[in-house]
Design a protein around this motif. Structure first.
Motif, PDB file in Angstrom:
ATOM      1  N   MET A   6      37.004  15.421  -7.281  1.00 46.85           N
ATOM      2  CA  MET A   6      36.535  15.986  -6.318  1.00 46.85           C
ATOM      3  C   MET A   6      36.854  15.481  -4.937  1.00 46.85           C
ATOM      4  O   MET A   6      36.623  14.200  -4.568  1.00 46.85           O
ATOM      5  N   ILE A   7      37.295  16.188  -4.039  1.00 45.87           N
ATOM      6  CA  ILE A   7      37.437  15.810  -2.763  1.00 45.87           C
ATOM      7  C   ILE A   7      36.374  16.003  -1.699  1.00 45.87           C
ATOM      8  O   ILE A   7      35.778  15.075  -0.815  1.00 45.87           O
ATOM      9  N   CYS A   8      35.794  17.020  -1.836  1.00 45.45           N
ATOM     10  CA  CYS A   8      34.687  17.473  -0.981  1.00 45.45           C
ATOM     11  C   CYS A   8      33.446  18.010  -1.802  1.00 45.45           C
ATOM     12  O   CYS A   8      33.526  18.925  -2.461  1.00 45.45           O
ATOM     13  N   TYR A   9      32.444  17.118  -1.924  1.00 46.47           N
ATOM     14  CA  TYR A   9      31.378  17.419  -2.674  1.00 46.47           C
ATOM     15  C   TYR A   9      30.351  18.672  -2.003  1.00 46.47           C
ATOM     16  O   TYR A   9      30.059  19.316  -2.865  1.00 46.47           O
ATOM     17  N   VAL A  13      35.238  21.131  -3.367  1.00 49.48           N
ATOM     18  CA  VAL A  13      36.646  21.212  -3.336  1.00 49.48           C
ATOM     19  C   VAL A  13      37.500  20.259  -4.067  1.00 49.48           C
ATOM     20  O   VAL A  13      37.115  19.087  -3.869  1.00 49.48           O
ATOM     21  N   THR A  14      38.301  20.547  -4.991  1.00 51.94           N
ATOM     22  CA  THR A  14      39.086  19.323  -5.617  1.00 51.94           C
ATOM     23  C   THR A  14      40.390  19.087  -4.998  1.00 51.94           C
ATOM     24  O   THR A  14      40.877  19.690  -4.283  1.00 51.94           O
ATOM     25  N   LEU A  15      40.869  17.882  -5.622  1.00 51.85           N
ATOM     26  CA  LEU A  15      42.237  17.749  -5.133  1.00 51.85           C
ATOM     27  C   LEU A  15      43.392  18.654  -5.486  1.00 51.85           C
ATOM     28  O   LEU A  15      44.134  18.989  -4.413  1.00 51.85           O
ATOM     29  N   GLY A  16      43.248  19.539  -6.406  1.00 53.92           N
ATOM     30  CA  GLY A  16      44.080  20.634  -6.714  1.00 53.92           C
ATOM     31  C   GLY A  16      44.090  21.757  -5.628  1.00 53.92           C
ATOM     32  O   GLY A  16      45.150  22.024  -5.209  1.00 53.92           O
ATOM     33  N   LYS A  17      42.993  22.008  -5.227  1.00 54.12           N
ATOM     34  CA  LYS A  17      42.673  22.973  -4.109  1.00 54.12           C
ATOM     35  C   LYS A  17      43.337  22.225  -2.822  1.00 54.12           C
ATOM     36  O   LYS A  17      43.936  23.375  -2.019  1.00 54.12           O
ATOM     37  N   VAL A  18      43.300  21.100  -2.254  1.00 56.30           N
ATOM     38  CA  VAL A  18      43.796  20.549  -1.162  1.00 56.30           C
ATOM     39  C   VAL A  18      45.253  20.702  -1.252  1.00 56.30           C
ATOM     40  O   VAL A  18      46.071  21.239  -0.534  1.00 56.30           O
ATOM     41  N   LYS A  27      49.261  21.572   7.253  1.00 57.31           N
ATOM     42  CA  LYS A  27      49.956  20.123   7.644  1.00 57.31           C
ATOM     43  C   LYS A  27      48.833  19.480   8.261  1.00 57.31           C
ATOM     44  O   LYS A  27      49.178  18.232   8.328  1.00 57.31           O
ATOM     45  N   THR A  28      47.625  19.838   8.685  1.00 59.69           N
ATOM     46  CA  THR A  28      46.742  18.856   9.444  1.00 59.69           C
ATOM     47  C   THR A  28      45.317  19.117   8.660  1.00 59.69           C
ATOM     48  O   THR A  28      45.030  20.205   7.780  1.00 59.69           O
ATOM     49  N   ALA A  51      44.260  11.368   3.950  1.00 59.18           N
ATOM     50  CA  ALA A  51      45.172  10.523   2.988  1.00 59.18           C
ATOM     51  C   ALA A  51      45.878  11.291   1.963  1.00 59.18           C
ATOM     52  O   ALA A  51      47.128  10.891   1.592  1.00 59.18           O
ATOM     53  N   VAL A  52      45.445  12.437   1.414  1.00 62.24           N
ATOM     54  CA  VAL A  52      46.224  13.461   0.711  1.00 62.24           C
ATOM     55  C   VAL A  52      47.239  13.770   1.497  1.00 62.24           C
ATOM     56  O   VAL A  52      48.259  14.115   0.914  1.00 62.24           O
ATOM     57  N   ILE A  53      47.094  14.476   2.655  1.00 61.39           N
ATOM     58  CA  ILE A  53      48.258  15.065   3.602  1.00 61.39           C
ATOM     59  C   ILE A  53      49.333  14.002   3.806  1.00 61.39           C
ATOM     60  O   ILE A  53      50.483  14.288   3.693  1.00 61.39           O
TER      61      ILE A  53
END
Length: 57
Positions: A6-9, A13-18, A27-28, A51-53
């Protein structure tokens, strides 16, 4: 990290969605927010999105 991390509780939103948003042209942080909703609640996950970007570059 797993794609289920989970990136955004606030918005669920999960890491996969990001990662999918990045793969689809984001890109931003603002573009990821627009595409996923992550970061548009309390904003505490913006650093994780950045960080993921950076990691995907």
């Amino acid at each position: 990290m797993s794609e289920n991390t989970m990136i955004c509780y606030c918005k669920g939103v999960t890491l996969g969605k990001v990662l999918a948003a990045i793969d689809n042209g984001a890109k931003t942080v603002v573009e990821v927010i627009d595409m996923t909703g992550a970061g548009s609640g309390c904003g505490r996950c913006v650093d994780r999105i950045e960080a993921v970007i950076e990691e995907k570059k």
